[in-house]
Structures are given as structure tokens and as C-alpha cells.
Design an enzyme around this catalytic site. Sequence first.
Site, PDB file in Angstrom:
ATOM      1  N   ILE A   1      77.924  40.230  61.267  1.00  0.00           N
ATOM      2  CA  ILE A   1      79.033  39.992  60.096  1.00  0.00           C
ATOM      3  C   ILE A   1      80.140  40.973  60.564  1.00  0.00           C
ATOM      4  CG2 ILE A   1      79.599  40.411  57.939  1.00  0.00           C
ATOM      5  CD1 ILE A   1      76.836  39.528  57.036  1.00  0.00           C
TER       6      ILE A   1
ATOM      7  N   ILE B   1      71.857  49.374  69.114  1.00  0.00           N
ATOM      8  CA  ILE B   1      70.421  48.907  69.250  1.00  0.00           C
ATOM      9  C   ILE B   1      70.229  47.266  68.906  1.00  0.00           C
ATOM     10  CG2 ILE B   1      68.215  49.130  68.009  1.00  0.00           C
ATOM     11  CD1 ILE B   1      68.885  52.110  67.551  1.00  0.00           C
TER      12      ILE B   1
ATOM     13  N   THR C   1      73.848  43.223  49.676  1.00  0.00           N
ATOM     14  CA  THR C   1      73.095  41.806  49.824  1.00  0.00           C
ATOM     15  C   THR C   1      72.579  41.086  48.458  1.00  0.00           C
ATOM     16  OG1 THR C   1      70.873  41.287  51.018  1.00  0.00           O
ATOM     17  CG2 THR C   1      70.951  43.427  50.031  1.00  0.00           C
TER      18      THR C   1
ATOM     19  N   TYR D   1      64.055  46.443  52.063  1.00  0.00           N
ATOM     20  CA  TYR D   1      65.432  46.029  52.544  1.00  0.00           C
ATOM     21  C   TYR D   1      66.373  45.920  51.283  1.00  0.00           C
ATOM     22  CZ  TYR D   1      69.280  43.494  53.891  1.00  0.00           C
ATOM     23  OH  TYR D   1      70.822  42.971  54.033  1.00  0.00           O
TER      24      TYR D   1
ATOM     25  N   LYS E   1      69.324  48.930  49.902  1.00  0.00           N
ATOM     26  CA  LYS E   1      70.913  48.584  49.626  1.00  0.00           C
ATOM     27  C   LYS E   1      71.236  48.949  48.359  1.00  0.00           C
ATOM     28  CE  LYS E   1      72.323  46.311  53.660  1.00  0.00           C
ATOM     29  NZ  LYS E   1      73.559  46.503  54.269  1.00  0.00           N
TER      30      LYS E   1
ATOM     31  N   ASN F   1      73.521  34.077  51.800  1.00  0.00           N
ATOM     32  CA  ASN F   1      73.224  33.776  53.250  1.00  0.00           C
ATOM     33  C   ASN F   1      74.142  33.481  54.225  1.00  0.00           C
ATOM     34  OD1 ASN F   1      70.564  33.478  51.674  1.00  0.00           O
ATOM     35  ND2 ASN F   1      69.670  32.490  53.799  1.00  0.00           N
TER      36      ASN F   1
ATOM     37  N   GLN G   1      59.481  26.597  62.353  1.00  0.00           N
ATOM     38  CA  GLN G   1      58.297  26.738  61.164  1.00  0.00           C
ATOM     39  C   GLN G   1      59.310  26.776  59.964  1.00  0.00           C
ATOM     40  OE1 GLN G   1      56.196  30.244  62.836  1.00  0.00           O
ATOM     41  NE2 GLN G   1      54.686  28.718  63.094  1.00  0.00           N
TER      42      GLN G   1
ATOM     43  N   ARG H   1      68.805  28.060  49.416  1.00  0.00           N
ATOM     44  CA  ARG H   1      69.748  29.245  49.771  1.00  0.00           C
ATOM     45  C   ARG H   1      71.083  28.753  49.463  1.00  0.00           C
ATOM     46  NH1 ARG H   1      65.708  31.256  48.582  1.00  0.00           N
ATOM     47  NH2 ARG H   1      64.415  32.749  49.904  1.00  0.00           N
TER      48      ARG H   1
END
Length: 328
Positions: free
Chosen positions: A12, A34, A117, A142, A146, A171, A207, A222
Amino acid sequence: MRYLVTGGAGYIGSHVVLALLDAGHEVVVIDNFITGHRDAIPKDVEQHDVDLLDYHATSNVLAKKRWDGVLHFAALSLVGESIEKPFHYLRNNYQASLNLIQLCSKYAVEKFVFSSTAALFGGPDRCEAISETASIQPASPYGESKYMVECILRWADKIYGLKSTCLRYFNAAGADPFNRAGEDHSPETHLIPLTIDAALGRRPPLQLFGLDYPTPDGTCIRDYVHVTDIAEAHIRALECLNEKSTAFNLGNGRGYSNLEVIQSVERVSGRRVPWEPAMRRLGDPAVLVADSSRIKRETGWSPRFDTLDKIVETAFAWRAKHPYGYDK
């Protein structure tokens, strides 16, 4: 204007860098590389290989120039991994952000846009679109990390006057429509690129995690928002961020199931997507759909890529042109 973008080599962040450059602004990027990609940053953009956990190195960057605003994307972002490594996620995302926000207060930065998020709302199953007034119940470290950063920003405003906008993406998906940037994670965990790669024969059958959710076809639903539309929302947020801090939920306002994503990729690619069922993942709610009426009302933002097929078309074009992603 001159803006500092943290995590500007990420998915993003790199698209927001392009949007800022397209709007005529000067951009400087901080990234520890990273997970980010150097090739995602235009060659003429100043960049600093700095980890925000290093307070003094970060301070050295902020001290060199006057900043019209900071846009903060740098973070660990995998929900499942955060459940496996909760303290790692909480420490990294909280401490890095705390360092950055403290330094913004020190160096009189006036505007701060935070990459938040929809995982803030990842608690109980919901069927209705989620507004900014919905209860915050993170279902993962996570999401919790945030929310902790949003709390830091609230106090930075109250005490130091740092105005901020928290953009709570649902998403993020798609790629730059001019093919200048795209999605390249390692490992890749996002459904649309995984589905495209399965259609192209680049990975084993897709999957699907859970076929027994309380949704019409049993798979998760979503709200997919195009990454270029997200970038445009950041531009709008900066333009409107003057008198008060705020938070906006950011999505298309329509949900698509995992099976509908497969069908969209098949339509766009003309290929069959091989897939197989798998167990549910921890922390995955059945439905996450945004009520984005507030940001539309207050900034005039509205998504241009407003259907799933439009989003998938740009993602497919980028992955077809970059079979090995960046830096390869």
C-alpha cells in the site's frame, strides 16, 4: 508539500508514494526493507534504510527537513502470524509507532495519516456494514496493535496538537492501473493474488479456509477496495486534515465471498482456478464489509474501481507481467 512515508516500499505504501508524486508532492521514504521492495520505489525518490524501532536513526531522518505530514504504513501485518507470535507483533507495531509519533510531536509535524485496519472489528460475526461507531473488538494481536496506535494518536492530539486520520482499510487489492506497482508478499497470504497464481499454474490448488461459515455459500465474505482508491483516500485525508483528528472506514461497501473471488478470476483470466477446502483459520470472522459513507461525505472520496472484476483485472495484469514479483 513534502511528505515522509514509512513503509513506502510495501504494497500500500508504494501505491501511496505514486499518488503523492502524481499530485506533485515531494516524497521521502523510510523502510527497513524486511518485507518491502526497493524496486517498488521510483528511482528518484529519496529513501532511508531505517527501522522505526531505532529511535535515534528515525530521529536523524525527521530532524533533517520540515515535514508537511507523515504517512505511516510500516508494520507487521499477518493476522495468523500475530496469533502465533503475539508479543512480537505487539512490541514491533506499538513501539515503532510510538517512536515515530513521539518524534513527530518533537519536530512539530502537524499532519499524520495512519494505515489502520478493519481487523479492529474482527470480533463477533456481523452481517451489517461496519461504521466507525461499531464496537472495537480485535480478534488478533495484529488488530490490537493497530488499535493501540490509534490510542497513541488520540493522546498525541490532545497533548501536542498532532492532527491525525486513521484509515481503517478492509481488504486492499489490485494493482496500479499503469502497471507501475503491484502486490508481492513473501509469503503471499492474500486471496486475490493466490487465486490468480493458482489460475496461472504457479502454485498448487488454492486452499479455501472454511466452507461452513454462516454466509450464502459457506465461505468468508470480504469488502475489497482497490489499492489505488486507498491511495486517493490518503490524498483526500491530507487535504481535509486541519482542525480535528478523525478515523474513516475504507471499503467499497459491498462484500464478495471467497467463491465469488474465484469466479471473478476465472472470468478475467479465462482460466479455471483449481481449489480445495481447508480448515478455518484462527481470527477470521465470517463477514467484514465497510460502511464508507463517512469518508465519502466528509472528503468527497469514492472508489473508482467499484466492482470485483475491475479490481481483479489490474491485479491479473500486474502478476502476468511480473511472474516473479519485484527484485527478481
